[in-house]
Design an enzyme around this catalytic site. Structure first.
Site, mmCIF file in Angstrom:
data_model
loop_
_atom_site.group_PDB
_atom_site.id
_atom_site.type_symbol
_atom_site.label_atom_id
_atom_site.label_comp_id
_atom_site.label_asym_id
_atom_site.label_seq_id
_atom_site.Cartn_x
_atom_site.Cartn_y
_atom_site.Cartn_z
ATOM 1 N N TYR A 156 -16.492 5.167 13.631
ATOM 2 C CA TYR A 156 -15.148 4.621 13.404
ATOM 3 C C TYR A 156 -14.817 3.504 14.413
ATOM 4 C CZ TYR A 156 -10.625 4.116 11.403
ATOM 5 O OH TYR A 156 -9.539 3.564 10.758
ATOM 6 N N GLY B 54 0.856 -1.205 0.000
ATOM 7 C CA GLY B 54 0.000 0.000 0.000
ATOM 8 C C GLY B 54 0.881 1.239 0.000
ATOM 9 N N LEU C 91 -5.869 12.226 9.113
ATOM 10 C CA LEU C 91 -5.319 13.113 8.093
ATOM 11 C C LEU C 91 -6.081 12.983 6.792
ATOM 12 C CD1 LEU C 91 -1.495 12.617 8.602
ATOM 13 C CD2 LEU C 91 -2.795 14.692 9.000
ATOM 14 N N TYR D 162 -6.602 3.591 13.701
ATOM 15 C CA TYR D 162 -7.040 4.910 14.135
ATOM 16 C C TYR D 162 -8.009 4.738 15.295
ATOM 17 C CZ TYR D 162 -8.984 9.566 14.209
ATOM 18 O OH TYR D 162 -9.380 10.814 14.617
ATOM 19 N N LEU E 293 -2.571 -0.940 3.650
ATOM 20 C CA LEU E 293 -3.644 -1.004 2.653
ATOM 21 C C LEU E 293 -4.905 -0.320 3.174
ATOM 22 C CD1 LEU E 293 -3.758 -4.614 1.141
ATOM 23 C CD2 LEU E 293 -2.636 -2.588 0.246
HETATM 24 P P1 NAD Z 1 -4.675 5.644 1.080
HETATM 25 O O1 NAD Z 1 -5.977 5.508 0.372
HETATM 26 O O2 NAD Z 1 -3.913 6.908 0.899
HETATM 27 O O3 NAD Z 1 -3.683 4.438 0.646
HETATM 28 C C1 NAD Z 1 -4.106 3.140 0.385
HETATM 29 C C2 NAD Z 1 -3.013 2.339 -0.299
HETATM 30 O O4 NAD Z 1 -3.511 0.996 -0.477
HETATM 31 C C3 NAD Z 1 -2.638 2.840 -1.712
HETATM 32 O O5 NAD Z 1 -1.253 2.662 -1.905
HETATM 33 C C4 NAD Z 1 -3.411 1.890 -2.628
HETATM 34 O O6 NAD Z 1 -2.836 1.722 -3.933
HETATM 35 C C5 NAD Z 1 -3.288 0.607 -1.826
HETATM 36 N N1 NAD Z 1 -4.295 -0.400 -2.189
HETATM 37 C C6 NAD Z 1 -5.634 -0.367 -2.037
HETATM 38 N N2 NAD Z 1 -6.190 -1.535 -2.449
HETATM 39 C C7 NAD Z 1 -5.159 -2.313 -2.869
HETATM 40 C C8 NAD Z 1 -5.067 -3.633 -3.393
HETATM 41 N N3 NAD Z 1 -6.138 -4.408 -3.560
HETATM 42 N N4 NAD Z 1 -3.843 -4.102 -3.721
HETATM 43 C C9 NAD Z 1 -2.720 -3.330 -3.582
HETATM 44 N N5 NAD Z 1 -2.752 -2.106 -3.055
HETATM 45 C C10 NAD Z 1 -3.947 -1.600 -2.711
HETATM 46 O O7 NAD Z 1 -4.981 5.332 2.600
HETATM 47 P P2 NAD Z 1 -4.348 5.786 3.993
HETATM 48 O O8 NAD Z 1 -5.271 6.753 4.634
HETATM 49 O O9 NAD Z 1 -2.900 6.098 3.872
HETATM 50 O O10 NAD Z 1 -4.537 4.434 4.833
HETATM 51 C C11 NAD Z 1 -3.502 3.498 5.057
HETATM 52 C C12 NAD Z 1 -3.705 2.862 6.416
HETATM 53 O O11 NAD Z 1 -3.596 3.877 7.422
HETATM 54 C C13 NAD Z 1 -5.100 2.217 6.601
HETATM 55 O O12 NAD Z 1 -4.957 1.055 7.353
HETATM 56 C C14 NAD Z 1 -5.850 3.275 7.392
HETATM 57 O O13 NAD Z 1 -6.914 2.733 8.146
HETATM 58 C C15 NAD Z 1 -4.724 3.785 8.282
HETATM 59 N N6 NAD Z 1 -4.967 5.104 8.907
HETATM 60 C C16 NAD Z 1 -5.387 6.175 8.174
HETATM 61 C C17 NAD Z 1 -5.645 7.388 8.818
HETATM 62 C C18 NAD Z 1 -6.129 8.599 8.048
HETATM 63 O O14 NAD Z 1 -6.645 9.531 8.679
HETATM 64 N N7 NAD Z 1 -5.971 8.646 6.762
HETATM 65 C C19 NAD Z 1 -5.436 7.513 10.200
HETATM 66 C C20 NAD Z 1 -4.962 6.413 10.920
HETATM 67 C C21 NAD Z 1 -4.736 5.205 10.258
#
Ligand code: NAD
Length: 394
Positions: free
Chosen positions: A236, A49, A272, A226, A140
């Site tokens: 959430y 990811g 974020l 999160y 992911l």
């Molecule tokens: P994002 O959408 O920016 O990134 C998702 C990534 O997953 C991308 O690289 C995408 O290409 C990849 N992806 C999706 N489906 C795929 C598949 N089938 N095969 C290969 N790659 C695949 O998301 P993000 O916000 O950076 O989230 C990443 C993690 O961080 C998640 O677990 C999310 O719950 C966690 N998170 C996010 C936040 C927030 O506020 N954004 C806060 C805390 C935790």
């Protein structure tokens, strides 16, 4: 060659700017290179990811902060001569070009990380090029997953698991604060969300890699979660996605029983603007308020600052990862500070469309959102024609 402008549809932007994405990656690299170099970073890192959001930052920090060789897996759309690709594609092309220019090993895989074939392909590449990896970062965020064991496709939903939940939300497209009521998920929807966003696939990656002998002695693996404040819990932490994150934590515990304490950790990160978070009801309004409060207090961070701190204070810190009572890393610590949360709640209780400009950082939210797709970066000429066909470097 063509001029690329943003086309926003609801909570996604259907175009992305290759030069802008490259500038966004460069901004993150510049930040990492402005920090004290990290010591004791992992040297061979697989990021699942890795093309956007937290995963992209998780590739940039060990590479540019610690000289690590990185492999990245993502699911993105490659641009053609006539149509722009997805932002994650251009981010990955830019990352590889910039890493290679610094003499850093980088190899990327575009396809479905949930599929067995992708795991086999990546494992073969690790054997071929790196031998083993010493860190696996699982980042992911996906709305669906096809389970390779039965070929069935499961879809995740973002719903509460208790009663119908009514809360303020922000229509980010129209700039309107409104009430949203979300009905509780069914047991099937909860189970399906756990299937997609829980720890099952993380475990499958680690199992496959262990069987193939590509995990170095003492390897580490981390996945992201999160928690956030009570106002978002119904949708959430106590909602379907929270159940999936609970499963992620159980998966980490099970891995540690096999591989030793702290091999697998869950890091709780800050809320974020990312492609994934913009799809969650209620959260964009919370983020708009949070950004204003944290920017005023001087402790606002983006994904790159968060992941820099994950490494500098935890993985590369003098005492290793610092864990909470449930065994998790907490880089959401500044977001969850009592003074920050009290200030957010005060705004939350009186928020309306009219107060959006004065009481929140919706402007900051919108510009961060556009940046995810390579728009609004300084130094990029958005009126000029750009090449949208950009292959990954060989
Ligand atoms: P994002 O959408 O920016 O990134 C998702 C990534 O997953 C991308 O690289 C995408 O290409 C990849 N992806 C999706 N489906 C795929 C598949 N089938 N095969 C290969 N790659 C695949 O998301 P993000 O916000 O950076 O989230 C990443 C993690 O961080 C998640 O677990 C999310 O719950 C966690 N998170 C996010 C936040 C927030 O506020 N954004 C806060 C805390 C935790």
């Amino acid at each position: 060659m063509q001029v690329v402008k943003p086309k926003i549809r609801g909570f996604i932007c259907t175009t992305s700017h290759p030069e802008g994405c490259a500038a966004h990656v460069q901004e993150q690299i510049d930040y990492v290179e402005s920090q004290t170099p990290l010591t004791g970073t992992p040297k061979k890192v697989l990021v699942i990811g890795s093309s956007t959001g937290y995963g992209l930052a998780s590739r940039i920090v060990p590479a540019f902060g610690g000289g690590a060789a990185t492999m990245g897996v993502f699911f993105e759309k490659e641009g053609t001569e006539r149509k722009p690709g997805s932002a994650g594609w251009y981010n990955s092309v830019a990352f590889e070009e910039k890493a290679k220019a610094k003499g850093l090993y980088a190899r990327s895989f575009n396809g479905d990380a949930f599929a067995t074939e992708m795991k086999e392909q990546v494992i073969a590449a690790i054997k071929e090029d790196l031998g083993q990896v010493d860190m696996v970062i699982y980042s992911l965020a996906s709305p669906r997953r096809t389970d390779p064991s039965n070929g069935e496709t499961y879809r995740s939903v973002l719903k509460p698991t208790g009663d119908t939940y009514t809360q303020h939300t922000l229509d980010t497209d129209k700039g309107i604060v409104e009430e949203v009521s979300i009905e509780s998920a069914t047991e099937q929807e909860i189970a399906d969300t756990v299937k997609v966003m829980g720890g099952e696939d993380w475990q499958l990656w680690i199992d496959a890699m262990q069987e193939a002998g590509v995990l170095a002695e003492g390897f580490r693996t981390v996945a992201y979660s999160y928690i956030g404040p009570e106002i978002t819990w119904a949708v959430y932490t106590d909602g379907t996605i929270g159940r999936a994150k609970e499963h992620l934590e159980q998966t980490a515990t099970a891995m540690n029983e096999r591989f030793g304490a702290q091999t697998a950790l869950v890091s709780v990160n800050k809320a974020l603007v990312t492609q994934a978070s913009s799809a969650i009801p209620v959260v964009p309004l919370y983020i708009s308020i949070l950004y204003k409060v944290m920017k005023e207090k001087g402790n606002h961070e983006g994904t790159i600052e968060q992941i820099q701190r994950l490494f500098s204070e935890h993985y590369c810190g003098p005492n290793g990862p610092q864990l909470d009572e449930k065994g998790r890393i907490r880089i959401d610590d500044w977001e969850m500070q009592a003074d920050v949360q009290a200030a957010v709640l005060e705004v939350w209780n009186t928020i309306s469309t009219e107060k959006l400009a004065s009481d929140t950082d919706f402007v900051g939210y919108q510009s961060e959102f556009l940046k995810l797709f390579g728009f609004g970066l300084p130094g990029v000429d958005y009126d000029a024609e750009v090449e949208t066909l950009r292959p990954l470097p060989c």
